[in-house]
Write a protein that holds these residues in place. Structure first.
Motif, PDB file in Angstrom:
ATOM      1  N   THR A  46       0.844  -1.116  -0.217  1.00 51.32           N
ATOM      2  CA  THR A  46       0.409  -0.289  -0.041  1.00 51.32           C
ATOM      3  C   THR A  46       0.793   1.262  -0.344  1.00 51.32           C
ATOM      4  N   CYS A  47      -0.011   2.232  -0.196  1.00 47.60           N
ATOM      5  CA  CYS A  47       0.447   3.575  -0.435  1.00 47.60           C
ATOM      6  C   CYS A  47      -0.541   4.951   0.727  1.00 47.60           C
ATOM      7  N   THR A  48      -0.107   5.571   1.054  1.00 50.07           N
ATOM      8  CA  THR A  48      -0.461   6.226   1.972  1.00 50.07           C
ATOM      9  C   THR A  48      -0.024   7.720   2.221  1.00 50.07           C
ATOM     10  N   VAL A  49       0.693   8.229   0.709  1.00 48.76           N
ATOM     11  CA  VAL A  49       0.592   9.873   0.709  1.00 48.76           C
ATOM     12  C   VAL A  49      -0.166  10.689   1.026  1.00 48.76           C
ATOM     13  N   THR A  50      -1.885  10.574   0.569  1.00 41.20           N
ATOM     14  CA  THR A  50      -2.551  11.006   0.389  1.00 41.20           C
ATOM     15  C   THR A  50      -3.615  10.172   0.855  1.00 41.20           C
ATOM     16  N   ARG A  51      -4.980  11.029   1.364  1.00 36.96           N
ATOM     17  CA  ARG A  51      -6.218  10.260   1.897  1.00 36.96           C
ATOM     18  C   ARG A  51      -6.403   9.551   0.341  1.00 36.96           C
ATOM     19  N   LYS A  52      -6.159  10.078  -0.694  1.00 40.51           N
ATOM     20  CA  LYS A  52      -7.110   8.995  -1.635  1.00 40.51           C
ATOM     21  C   LYS A  52      -6.486   8.039  -2.307  1.00 40.51           C
ATOM     22  N   THR A  53      -4.633   7.823  -2.090  1.00 38.50           N
ATOM     23  CA  THR A  53      -4.102   6.403  -1.700  1.00 38.50           C
ATOM     24  C   THR A  53      -4.524   5.708  -0.564  1.00 38.50           C
ATOM     25  N   ASP A  54      -5.078   5.920   0.521  1.00 38.13           N
ATOM     26  CA  ASP A  54      -4.927   5.339   1.255  1.00 38.13           C
ATOM     27  C   ASP A  54      -6.378   4.433   1.575  1.00 38.13           C
ATOM     28  N   SER A 333      -3.758  17.085   0.678  1.00 39.45           N
ATOM     29  CA  SER A 333      -4.381  16.215   1.511  1.00 39.45           C
ATOM     30  C   SER A 333      -4.051  15.929   2.868  1.00 39.45           C
ATOM     31  N   LYS A 334      -4.681  15.925   4.256  1.00 37.71           N
ATOM     32  CA  LYS A 334      -4.257  16.083   5.131  1.00 37.71           C
ATOM     33  C   LYS A 334      -4.072  14.642   5.822  1.00 37.71           C
ATOM     34  N   ARG A 335      -3.244  14.797   6.332  1.00 36.79           N
ATOM     35  CA  ARG A 335      -2.912  13.182   6.950  1.00 36.79           C
ATOM     36  C   ARG A 335      -2.704  13.522   8.142  1.00 36.79           C
ATOM     37  N   PRO A 336      -3.175  12.457   8.648  1.00 36.02           N
ATOM     38  CA  PRO A 336      -2.914  12.787  10.351  1.00 36.02           C
ATOM     39  C   PRO A 336      -1.818  12.344  10.553  1.00 36.02           C
ATOM     40  N   ALA A 341      -2.283  18.767   9.298  1.00 36.82           N
ATOM     41  CA  ALA A 341      -3.251  18.907   9.036  1.00 36.82           C
ATOM     42  C   ALA A 341      -3.665  18.700  10.750  1.00 36.82           C
ATOM     43  N   GLN A 342      -2.415  19.459  11.290  1.00 35.59           N
ATOM     44  CA  GLN A 342      -3.094  21.017  12.206  1.00 35.59           C
ATOM     45  C   GLN A 342      -3.677  21.783  12.438  1.00 35.59           C
ATOM     46  N   PHE A 343      -2.771  22.683  11.189  1.00 33.36           N
ATOM     47  CA  PHE A 343      -3.012  23.951  10.549  1.00 33.36           C
ATOM     48  C   PHE A 343      -5.118  24.430  10.971  1.00 33.36           C
ATOM     49  N   SER A 344      -5.290  25.815  11.487  1.00 35.68           N
ATOM     50  CA  SER A 344      -6.111  26.202  11.361  1.00 35.68           C
ATOM     51  C   SER A 344      -7.185  26.175   9.634  1.00 35.68           C
ATOM     52  N   ASP A 345      -6.450  27.117   9.033  1.00 34.88           N
ATOM     53  CA  ASP A 345      -6.847  27.986   8.133  1.00 34.88           C
ATOM     54  C   ASP A 345      -7.309  26.520   6.478  1.00 34.88           C
ATOM     55  N   GLN A 346      -7.657  25.363   6.945  1.00 29.05           N
ATOM     56  CA  GLN A 346      -7.682  24.808   5.848  1.00 29.05           C
ATOM     57  C   GLN A 346      -8.495  25.432   4.211  1.00 29.05           C
TER      58      GLN A 346
END
Ligand code: SF4
Length: 436
Positions: A46-54, A333-336, A341-346
């Motif tokens: 698998t790949c986890t570079v983006t939410r899409k690859t998950d 892509s927000k990666r936990p 991923a924590q920045f407020s200004d998404q």
């Protein structure tokens, strides 16, 4: 003879890992088959570079599970390394193995059984010191071989999950790189793509230090294969010496894929990238002045947190005026687990989509312009082992990464031939053989 499917998502480094898994499988008892066939064992790298690859990884697992409910499902790779719990909730998964553990799959495959609950074997990758890469001579159906010369990354770009999945940087010894390329060349590969997670940091941890430039100078001297291509580099890893070497080289392809990510200095700072739009601009101009025919590909992220219209316009304008060749565009892509991923200004998803479409249109313009510049010119094309499915013509890439279609016989496959570009049609280049 049990059948095994190895399905791979993600980068060239991950594809190389899958080739190593394939090679470690005892061919006397097990047969590796393409993923459209039915199988007894499925290995999903698998790949986890983006939410899409998950999401794509989960889809693959479910597709194979539906296709062969009795089959053994083994999930490995970067998604398994950073989020084994999430994968363990998918029905039918038997084993979840980390990026280090995947090296042992071949050894234990025959002893593995279907399980009630998945067995998770994911060790910490943060302590990995060595890059373990046994000799390999086959690289699936491709005409070019990828060679993972480096793994891991010591940087911490604020949007990137990769260092948490791949661990610290570690490199293959230069002698091993040379031997492996010679092995690929003997196996009939005319081009080797030097790959990794951050190849720009190749060899910096070796003792004595042996940088990527040192490696390329050595390969230029030894000439173990006809063509060597570099996978992506960060702008601050491309030195004047490297540009000069590419300009004079007999084997290094005049093609650079550069991870810019943003053309706005405020956003680059927030990303934790240590260069500016001005230094990137200077780099591109120096490359094109030394190697006018060079192809320059650029990675860019759209919609990074805090990216307002003005920031996006800075990126767009920079890429518009610079002589770059093509763009790879990644919606943020927000990666936990990453700071961004924590920045407020998404940024709003619709805005990201709009900006991505703008850049895709710019990408088309850039490719078309670059391709047009080669009409009537000659270039060396490595003909691939498979014909173009649409036209039935031979296909291949020039050294400066032009995708070319050619009329000719199968005897030309896996050979580098000289052709003359005759026309560009719908982003496809057509060429005829240069008669000698
Ligand atoms: S250099 Fe940055 S973007 Fe690239 S793998 Fe390392 S942390 Fe990720």
């Amino acid at each position: 003879m049990k059948k095994v499917v190895i399905a791979t998502l993600g980068c060239k480094a991950n594809q190389f890992d899958s080739a190593l898994i394939e090679q470690s499988i005892p061919q006397s008892d097990l047969k590796v088959v393409p993923d459209d066939e039915s199988a007894d064992i499925y290995i999903i790298n698998t790949c986890t570079v983006t939410r899409k690859t998950d999401y794509q990884s989960r889809q693959l697992i479910r597709r194979f599970q539906r296709k062969d409910p009795e089959a053994l499902i083994i999930v490995t790779g970067c998604y398994a390394q950073v989020n084994p719990e999430e994968i363990s909730r998918i029905p039918g998964v038997d084993y979840i193995l980390g990026n280090r553990e995947k090296e042992e799959i071949g050894q234990f495959l025959l002893q593995l059984q279907k399980r009630e609950r998945p067995l998770i074997r994911v060790g910490s990758i943060a302590e990995e010191k060595r890059l373990h890469s046994p000799p390999i001579s086959r690289f699936s159906q491709l005409s070019r071989a990828f060679l993972k010369i480096q793994d891991g990354c010591n940087r911490r770009c604020s949007f990137c999950i990769v260092p948490y999945a791949r661990g610290p940087t570690r490199s293959l010894e230069p002698e091993q790189v040379l031997r492996q390329i010679e092995r690929f060349s003997r196996a009939g590969y005319r081009e080797v793509v030097l790959s990794g997670i951050n190849i720009g940091s190749y060899g910096l941890e070796l003792s004595p230090c042996f940088s990527l430039l040192d490696l390329l100078l050595n390969l230029e001297k030894q000439r173990p294969v006809q063509r060597i291509r570099l996978s992506s580099l960060n702008p601050d890893e491309i030195s004047e010496e490297m540009i000069n070497l590419l300009a004079s080289s007999e084997i290094l392809c005049p093609h650079l894929h550069i991870s810019l990510q943003s053309g706005d200095d405020r956003i680059l700072k927030r990303m934790g990238r240590n260069y500016t739009s001005e230094s990137f601009s200077g780099l591109v101009r120096r490359i094109k002045s030394k190697i006018p025919e060079a192809s320059i590909g650029v990675d860019v992220i759209v919609g990074f947190p805090g990216e307002v219209e003005e920031n996006f316009q800075n990126t767009y304008k920079l890429l518009e005026i610079l002589p770059v060749t093509y763009l790879h565009i990644f919606p943020f892509s927000k990666r936990p687990g990453t700071p961004a991923a924590q920045f407020s200004d998404q940024v709003n998803g619709l805005v990201i989509k709009e900006r991505s479409q703008c850049l895709h249109e710019l990408d088309r313009q850039k490719r078309r312009q670059f391709y047009q510049d080669f009409i009537g010119k000659s270039c060396l094309v490595l003909v691939e082992r498979k014909r173009d499915s649409k036209s039935g013509l031979l296909r291949g890439y020039s050294r400066n990464y032009l995708p070319v279609l050619i009329r000719g016989g199968d005897e030309l496959m896996s050979r580098e031939i000289e052709v003359q570009i005759s026309q560009v049609e719908r982003e496809r280049l057509y060429a005829s053989l240069e008669m000698r």
